[in-house]
Scaffold this motif. Structure first.
Motif, short mmCIF file in Angstrom:
data_model
loop_
_atom_site.label_atom_id
_atom_site.label_comp_id
_atom_site.label_asym_id
_atom_site.label_seq_id
_atom_site.Cartn_x
_atom_site.Cartn_y
_atom_site.Cartn_z
N UNK A 393 6.56 -0.67 5.51
CA UNK A 393 7.06 -1.08 4.19
C UNK A 393 8.35 -0.33 3.86
N UNK A 394 8.99 -0.73 2.78
CA UNK A 394 10.19 -0.06 2.29
C UNK A 394 9.84 0.99 1.23
N UNK A 395 8.56 1.31 1.12
CA UNK A 395 8.15 2.34 0.18
C UNK A 395 7.09 1.87 -0.80
N UNK A 396 6.91 0.55 -0.89
CA UNK A 396 5.92 0.04 -1.84
C UNK A 396 4.49 0.22 -1.29
N UNK A 397 3.55 0.33 -2.20
CA UNK A 397 2.14 0.45 -1.79
C UNK A 397 1.62 -0.94 -1.41
N UNK A 398 0.78 -1.00 -0.38
CA UNK A 398 0.26 -2.30 0.08
C UNK A 398 -1.26 -2.28 0.12
N UNK A 399 -1.84 -3.49 0.14
CA UNK A 399 -3.28 -3.66 0.21
C UNK A 399 -3.60 -4.67 1.30
N UNK A 400 -4.73 -4.43 1.97
CA UNK A 400 -5.14 -5.29 3.08
C UNK A 400 -6.40 -6.07 2.68
N UNK A 401 -6.38 -7.37 2.92
CA UNK A 401 -7.56 -8.23 2.78
C UNK A 401 -7.81 -8.85 4.15
N UNK A 402 -9.05 -8.82 4.59
CA UNK A 402 -9.31 -9.34 5.94
C UNK A 402 -10.72 -9.91 6.05
N UNK A 403 -10.93 -10.63 7.16
CA UNK A 403 -12.26 -11.13 7.50
C UNK A 403 -12.34 -11.26 9.02
N UNK A 416 -6.53 0.35 4.76
CA UNK A 416 -5.31 0.48 5.55
C UNK A 416 -4.62 1.76 5.08
N UNK A 417 -4.26 2.62 6.00
CA UNK A 417 -3.73 3.92 5.59
C UNK A 417 -2.25 4.09 5.97
N UNK A 418 -1.58 4.88 5.18
CA UNK A 418 -0.18 5.22 5.44
C UNK A 418 -0.19 6.36 6.45
N UNK A 419 0.06 6.03 7.72
CA UNK A 419 -0.10 7.05 8.75
C UNK A 419 1.18 7.88 8.94
N UNK A 420 2.36 7.26 8.68
CA UNK A 420 3.60 8.01 8.90
C UNK A 420 4.76 7.29 8.22
N UNK A 421 5.33 7.91 7.20
CA UNK A 421 6.54 7.42 6.54
C UNK A 421 6.55 5.91 6.35
N UNK A 422 5.56 5.44 5.62
CA UNK A 422 5.43 4.02 5.25
C UNK A 422 5.07 3.10 6.41
N UNK A 435 -12.33 -13.01 15.86
CA UNK A 435 -10.95 -13.11 15.37
C UNK A 435 -10.83 -12.36 14.04
N UNK A 436 -9.83 -11.50 13.97
CA UNK A 436 -9.58 -10.71 12.75
C UNK A 436 -8.44 -11.38 11.98
N UNK A 437 -8.75 -12.01 10.88
CA UNK A 437 -7.73 -12.63 10.02
C UNK A 437 -7.36 -11.63 8.92
N UNK A 438 -6.07 -11.49 8.65
CA UNK A 438 -5.65 -10.49 7.66
C UNK A 438 -4.52 -11.03 6.78
N UNK A 439 -4.46 -10.46 5.57
CA UNK A 439 -3.37 -10.72 4.64
C UNK A 439 -2.98 -9.39 4.00
N UNK A 440 -1.67 -9.13 3.96
CA UNK A 440 -1.17 -7.88 3.38
C UNK A 440 -0.41 -8.22 2.10
N UNK A 441 -0.78 -7.52 1.02
CA UNK A 441 -0.17 -7.76 -0.29
C UNK A 441 0.52 -6.49 -0.77
N UNK A 442 1.55 -6.68 -1.60
CA UNK A 442 2.13 -5.54 -2.30
C UNK A 442 1.36 -5.33 -3.59
#
Length: 509
Positions: A393-403, A416-422, A435-442
């Motif tokens: 990311x460019x610095x914004x916080x994100x959220x993960x939705x998956x199934x 989902x964790x911030x492991x290193x500088x975004x 199959x892991x389906x995912x969506x990432x939101x700000x």
């Protein structure tokens, strides 16, 4: 009623009035640009009055004799001067006459300007051939503000040709006479530097740099510029390139240029500048680290094409490090990712890659590209057997939705964790057919930043009996054979526990 004829000679100040009697007037017209006006009793003047001009005397020999008898007669004098001015070239004798005319208070400023132009061209030519006595004094006495830029440039060139560089420099500073030939500019700068004149460094530096741009390779000029010049990164690189090409001293130009490039985000030629810097002078650890950080970020985050030399420098820097734990993580990320593009790694590179990957894993930094290194170095099973999702990311916080299909029907909030500088990471273990389906939101947006899927696949990491591979095979076996395979798996698992007892802290033999 016309009473007088007014005659204006452009070369002389004032007006000359002649009587107009019985419809006639005898007036001298020494030059073809003489202006004739007719004046009546009330002072009104007319350019035309139905008059007819006729030459009263056309005796060339008589006029010539008159000039010899009375050469200083104003009208004969200006006719002679005008003739000289109109000639393409004059000699020293005529130049002296023209100089005398410059001191004549009766001659107009406009005509003196024309005379001056002729003299300037004459003395410039003389500077290349045979210098006249008194010429320097004359050129010094000229009011340069009366000249046009072209004539000032000629005088400036003359001063340079005469070696009077301080005078030339003063004209450049006052009037901007800097349109010099490459040779003249080089001569000017060289002589100013040799004489160590106390002058304005900023202007001299601009002249010196222009001289270099025009192809000057004088060592004294390049030495001075390398020591003093500070300009755009593009110009400083050109200067450094020229100085190295001719073997001139570069002082600290490499360091100043590299620092400027790093902190002004100017990347063109930065690799070559860095090479010159580390190979030609004592380096600063701060600049070296800044360079590696910039290049590592550009490669790893911005996906810029890597430079082979940069990674060679990076490898050498890491190999000489006394403590692998102190290597910046960004360096390790860039170099290990670079190794995935190689078909072959040397033993030295394999050892370095192994150390760096395990350093990253210890720091909790996981990337899917580690799996590509399994052909060179051992990679932990939990990495090889995991599906790894990474999002930057460019610095914004994100959220993960998956199934996970085919089990989950709806998307659920996932970790989902911030492991290193975004760089955010999430992992799952997927078996064949999953199959892991995912969506990432700000944080403040209901539209997915990214959506996609990862599929469970068979993984070949040369460990045929790993628990994951065995379970993955079971998941793909038809039901008719499943019972036998399950019994086989349970048997192997039980034998493993008997043969390889895991010793834990506090356990007894």
């Amino acid at each position: 009623m016309i009473k007088q004829v007014v005659v204006i000679y452009p070369q002389l100040k004032g007006e000359h009035i002649y009587a107009f009697e019985d419809g006639e007037s005898f007036i001298p017209i020494p030059t073809d640009d003489t202006i004739v006006l007719f004046q009546d009793a009330y002072g009104n003047r007319y350019a035309r009055f139905g008059n007819e001009a006729q030459m009263a005397l056309d005796l060339v020999d008589v006029l010539t004799q008159c000039y010899h008898i009375y050469p200083s007669h104003p009208l004969l004098h200006i006719a002679n001067l005008k003739h000289m001015v109109e000639q393409e070239q004059i000699d020293a004798t005529k130049a002296e006459l023209l100089q005398d005319a410059m001191r004549d208070v009766k001659i107009t400023a406009a005509f003196k300007t024309k005379i001056l132009s002729v003299l300037v061209q004459f003395y410039q030519q003389q500077a290349m051939e045979q210098w006249s006595l008194g010429a320097d004094e004359f050129l010094d006495s000229i009011d340069k503000s009366l000249l046009d830029q072209k004539e000032r440039q000629l005088i400036c060139n003359t001063f340079i040709a005469r070696g009077r560089v301080k005078k030339a420099y003063a004209m450049i500073k006052t009037f901007g006479c800097d349109k010099l030939s490459s040779k003249d500019l080089s001569n000017l700068c060289t002589k100013l530097l040799i004489n160590q004149e106390k002058i304005d460094d900023d202007l001299l530096l601009n002249l010196v740099f222009t001289s270099i741009i025009n192809g000057c390779q004088e060592e004294i000029i390049l030495d001075f510029a390398a020591k003093k010049y500070n300009g755009s990164s593009k110009n400083m690189y050109l200067l450094l390139e020229k100085a190295i090409e001719v073997g001139a001293k570069t002082a600290d130009l490499e360091e100043r240029l590299l620092a400027q490039m790093l902190f002004s985000n100017y990347s063109e030629h930065i690799d070559q500048t860095f090479y010159w810097y580390i190979s030609r002078m004592k380096v600063s650890d701060t600049l070296v680290k800044a360079f590696f950080s910039l290049k590592s970020y550009a490669y790893f985050v911005e996906h810029e094409d890597p430079s082979l030399q940069v990674f060679e420098y990076l490898e050498a820097s890491m190999e000489t490090s006394s403590n692998i734990q102190k290597i910046p993580l960004l360096y390790a990320m860039a170099l290990t990712k670079y190794y995935t593009t190689k078909d072959v790694l040397s033993e030295r590179q394999k050892a370095l890659a192994k150390s760096l990957v395990f350093l990253l894993i210890e720091e909790g930094i996981l990337f899917d590209y580690y799996k590509k290194l399994a052909k060179f170095i051992p990679i932990p099973e939990e990495i090889l057997e995991s599906s790894i999702l990474v999002y930057h990311t460019k610095g914004e916080e994100i959220f993960l939705h998956s199934k996970v299909s085919p089990y989950d029907k709806e998307y659920q909030r996932d970790s989902i964790r911030n492991m290193y500088q975004n760089f955010y990471v999430a992992t799952k273990t997927l078996f064949s057919g999953e199959q892991w389906d995912y969506k990432i939101y700000s944080e403040n947006n209901g539209i997915p930043l990214l959506e996609g899927s990862l599929k469970g696949e068979a993984i070949d990491h040369h460990q045929e009996d790993s628990r994951f591979i065995c379970l993955n095979k079971l998941a793909s076996i038809p039901k008719s054979h499943l019972q036998a395979e399950l019994e086989n798996y349970v048997c192997k698992d039980a034998m493993t526990k008997l043969l390889f007892t895991i010793q834990t802290k506090g356990s007894k033999d």
